[in-house]
Scaffold this motif. Structure first.
Motif, PDB file in Angstrom:
ATOM      1  N   UNK A 123       0.827  -1.207   0.000  1.00  0.00           N
ATOM      2  CA  UNK A 123       0.000   0.000   0.000  1.00  0.00           C
ATOM      3  C   UNK A 123       0.863   1.260   0.000  1.00  0.00           C
ATOM      4  N   UNK A 124       1.882   1.284   0.847  1.00  0.00           N
ATOM      5  CA  UNK A 124       2.765   2.457   0.910  1.00  0.00           C
ATOM      6  C   UNK A 124       3.516   2.634  -0.408  1.00  0.00           C
ATOM      7  N   UNK A 125       3.975   1.532  -0.987  1.00  0.00           N
ATOM      8  CA  UNK A 125       4.661   1.614  -2.271  1.00  0.00           C
ATOM      9  C   UNK A 125       3.756   2.119  -3.369  1.00  0.00           C
ATOM     10  N   UNK A 126       2.501   1.685  -3.353  1.00  0.00           N
ATOM     11  CA  UNK A 126       1.535   2.134  -4.355  1.00  0.00           C
ATOM     12  C   UNK A 126       1.252   3.624  -4.225  1.00  0.00           C
ATOM     13  N   UNK A 127       1.078   4.080  -3.013  1.00  0.00           N
ATOM     14  CA  UNK A 127       0.797   5.503  -2.790  1.00  0.00           C
ATOM     15  C   UNK A 127       1.974   6.366  -3.247  1.00  0.00           C
ATOM     16  N   UNK A 128       3.182   5.979  -2.853  1.00  0.00           N
ATOM     17  CA  UNK A 128       4.361   6.771  -3.211  1.00  0.00           C
ATOM     18  C   UNK A 128       4.595   6.739  -4.722  1.00  0.00           C
ATOM     19  N   UNK A 129       4.400   5.569  -5.353  1.00  0.00           N
ATOM     20  CA  UNK A 129       4.626   5.494  -6.803  1.00  0.00           C
ATOM     21  C   UNK A 129       3.571   6.267  -7.581  1.00  0.00           C
ATOM     22  N   UNK A 130       2.332   6.294  -7.088  1.00  0.00           N
ATOM     23  CA  UNK A 130       1.305   7.101  -7.754  1.00  0.00           C
ATOM     24  C   UNK A 130       1.615   8.589  -7.652  1.00  0.00           C
ATOM     25  N   UNK A 131       2.069   9.010  -6.497  1.00  0.00           N
ATOM     26  CA  UNK A 131       2.455  10.413  -6.332  1.00  0.00           C
ATOM     27  C   UNK A 131       3.619  10.749  -7.256  1.00  0.00           C
TER      28      UNK A 131
END
Length: 77
Positions: free
Chosen positions: A44-52
């Protein structure tokens, strides 16, 4: 116009950020939490950071293309 190669590079960089950030969270987390919850938290954290990162890189590329086309249009006049 944004070239397809620029879009592919943005996607590759975002995917790389996702994997690196997910692994960093996964290996730095520990303690009392279960492996299952740490795994999904890191995804989840990786997804959020990569989307940003994806949106910021896309915005930078679109601004650069806009400014470049604006200067090119001014030079032609």
């Amino acid at each position: 116009m944004v070239y397809p190669t620029a879009k592919q590079k943005i996607k590759k960089v975002s995917l790389l950020i996702f994997f690196l950030y997910s692994l960093a969270i996964f290996f730095s987390s520990g303690g009392e939490s279960s492996l299952f919850s740490i795994f999904f938290l890191s995804l989840y954290a990786g997804l959020v950071v990569s989307l940003i990162a994806y949106f910021l890189l896309s915005l930078i590329v679109y601004i650069a293309v806009f400014v470049n086309s604006w200067f090119t249009h001014e030079e032609k006049k």
